[in-house]
Design a protein around this motif. Structure first.
Motif, PDB file in Angstrom:
ATOM      1  N   PHE A   1      -3.588  30.944 -41.892  1.00 19.84           N
ATOM      2  CA  PHE A   1      -2.634  29.971 -42.425  1.00 19.84           C
ATOM      3  C   PHE A   1      -2.720  29.925 -43.949  1.00 19.84           C
ATOM      4  CE2 PHE A   1      -1.972  25.449 -43.693  1.00 19.84           C
ATOM      5  CZ  PHE A   1      -0.602  25.414 -43.526  1.00 19.84           C
ATOM      6  N   ILE A   2      -3.940  29.800 -44.494  1.00 16.26           N
ATOM      7  CA  ILE A   2      -4.134  29.728 -45.947  1.00 16.26           C
ATOM      8  C   ILE A   2      -3.610  31.000 -46.616  1.00 16.26           C
ATOM      9  CG2 ILE A   2      -5.883  29.677 -47.792  1.00 16.26           C
ATOM     10  CD1 ILE A   2      -5.555  26.982 -46.531  1.00 16.26           C
ATOM     11  N   LYS A   3      -3.945  32.149 -46.065  1.00 16.61           N
ATOM     12  CA  LYS A   3      -3.531  33.417 -46.673  1.00 16.61           C
ATOM     13  C   LYS A   3      -2.015  33.576 -46.682  1.00 16.61           C
ATOM     14  CE  LYS A   3      -7.811  35.813 -45.647  1.00 16.61           C
ATOM     15  NZ  LYS A   3      -8.506  36.737 -44.751  1.00 16.61           N
ATOM     16  N   LYS A   4      -1.388  33.261 -45.537  1.00 12.18           N
ATOM     17  CA  LYS A   4       0.057  33.485 -45.452  1.00 12.18           C
ATOM     18  C   LYS A   4       0.861  32.474 -46.257  1.00 12.18           C
ATOM     19  CE  LYS A   4       0.190  36.110 -41.219  1.00 12.18           C
ATOM     20  NZ  LYS A   4       0.524  36.161 -39.816  1.00 12.18           N
ATOM     21  N   VAL A   5       0.385  31.240 -46.336  1.00 12.26           N
ATOM     22  CA  VAL A   5       1.160  30.199 -47.023  1.00 12.26           C
ATOM     23  C   VAL A   5       0.839  30.129 -48.519  1.00 12.26           C
ATOM     24  CG1 VAL A   5       1.619  27.707 -47.087  1.00 12.26           C
ATOM     25  CG2 VAL A   5       1.435  28.871 -44.901  1.00 12.26           C
ATOM     26  N   PHE A   6      -0.393  30.503 -48.922  1.00 11.93           N
ATOM     27  CA  PHE A   6      -0.777  30.309 -50.324  1.00 11.93           C
ATOM     28  C   PHE A   6      -1.181  31.581 -51.070  1.00 11.93           C
ATOM     29  CE2 PHE A   6      -1.705  26.232 -48.265  1.00 11.93           C
ATOM     30  CZ  PHE A   6      -0.909  25.406 -49.037  1.00 11.93           C
ATOM     31  N   LEU A   7      -1.781  32.551 -50.404  1.00 12.75           N
ATOM     32  CA  LEU A   7      -2.432  33.645 -51.135  1.00 12.75           C
ATOM     33  C   LEU A   7      -1.668  34.965 -51.149  1.00 12.75           C
ATOM     34  CD1 LEU A   7      -6.111  32.986 -49.983  1.00 12.75           C
ATOM     35  CD2 LEU A   7      -4.976  32.207 -52.070  1.00 12.75           C
ATOM     36  N   GLN A   8      -0.655  35.109 -50.356  1.00 13.41           N
ATOM     37  CA  GLN A   8       0.102  36.365 -50.356  1.00 13.41           C
ATOM     38  C   GLN A   8       0.979  36.475 -51.595  1.00 13.41           C
ATOM     39  OE1 GLN A   8       2.332  36.490 -46.699  1.00 13.41           O
ATOM     40  NE2 GLN A   8       0.679  37.518 -45.606  1.00 13.41           N
ATOM     41  N   ASN A   9       1.366  37.706 -51.918  1.00 13.88           N
ATOM     42  CA  ASN A   9       2.297  37.907 -53.036  1.00 13.88           C
ATOM     43  C   ASN A   9       3.612  37.191 -52.787  1.00 13.88           C
ATOM     44  OD1 ASN A   9       0.515  39.459 -54.468  1.00 13.88           O
ATOM     45  ND2 ASN A   9       1.285  41.393 -53.666  1.00 13.88           N
ATOM     46  N   ARG A  10       4.070  37.214 -51.541  1.00 12.50           N
ATOM     47  CA  ARG A  10       5.279  36.492 -51.140  1.00 12.50           C
ATOM     48  C   ARG A  10       4.900  35.511 -50.031  1.00 12.50           C
ATOM     49  NH1 ARG A  10       9.654  41.357 -50.643  1.00 12.50           N
ATOM     50  NH2 ARG A  10       9.326  42.172 -52.730  1.00 12.50           N
ATOM     51  N   PRO A  11       4.415  34.339 -50.427  1.00  8.72           N
ATOM     52  CA  PRO A  11       3.973  33.384 -49.406  1.00  8.72           C
ATOM     53  C   PRO A  11       5.149  32.882 -48.566  1.00  8.72           C
ATOM     54  CG  PRO A  11       3.828  32.409 -51.599  1.00  8.72           C
ATOM     55  CD  PRO A  11       4.233  33.823 -51.776  1.00  8.72           C
TER      56      PRO A  11
END
Length: 137
Positions: A89-99
Motif C-alpha cells: 500500500f505504502i509503495k503504490k500510493v506514495f513511493l512509486q514514480n507514478r503513485p
C-alpha cells in the motif's frame, strides 16, 4: 654515489657518499618521490571534483541533507517492518514514480476508499511507533 647540488645563484657542488649514507639518501629520495606522487594524485582528483559541477552544489547545506537522508533511512527501515500488504500500500500510493490514488488502489484490492483511510491511519500510528523505537536506540 655522487650527489649534485644546484643552488639558486647557479653554483653547483657535488659530494660523494658511500655505505650507510648512500642507503639513507636513496630511501629519502624514494620517499620524496612517492609522497610527490600521492600529492599529485590527490590534487588531480580534487581538480576533477572541481570540474564536475554536478558533484557538489555550493549552496547545499550538507548537515541538513545528511539529516534528511538519515531520516529517509529510518523511515525505509520502519516500512520494512510493516506487513507485506501494508508495504505494498505504502509503495503504490506514495513511493512509486507514478503513485496511484486511494480510489484506484481501493478498486484494485476490492475495498471502499474509507477503509483505506482507516488503514492509512493505522499504518501512520505503526510507523510513528517504529520510528520512536529506532530513535531511542
Amino acid at each position: 654515489m655522487e650527489i649534485k647540488y644546484k643552488f639558486i645563484n647557479g653554483e653547483e657542488t657535488s659530494i660523494s657518499v658511500y655505505g650507510e649514507f648512500e642507503k639513507i639518501i636513496l630511501e629519502l629520495d624514494r620517499d620524496l618521490k612517492n609522497n610527490n606522487r600521492k600529492e599529485t594524485r590527490r590534487h588531480e582528483s580534487l581538480n576533477l571534483l572541481d570540474s564536475d559541477k554536478q558533484s557538489i552544489a555550493t549552496n547545499t547545506d550538507v548537515y541538513s541533507q545528511t539529516l534528511k537522508n538519515l531520516d529517509k533511512d529510518k523511515l525505509y527501515a520502519a516500512i520494512a517492518k510493516l506487513s507485506p500488504n501494508e508495504q505494498d500500500f505504502i509503495k503504490k500510493v506514495f513511493l512509486q514514480n507514478r503513485p496511484v490514488t486511494y480510489t484506484e488502489y481501493a478498486k484494485s484490492i476490492g475495498v471502499k476508499v474509507d477503509t483505506l483511510y482507516q488503514k492509512m491511519w493505522r499504518i501512520k500510528k505503526k510507523l510513528i511507533y517504529l520510528l520512536n523505537q529506532t530513535s531511542e536506540m
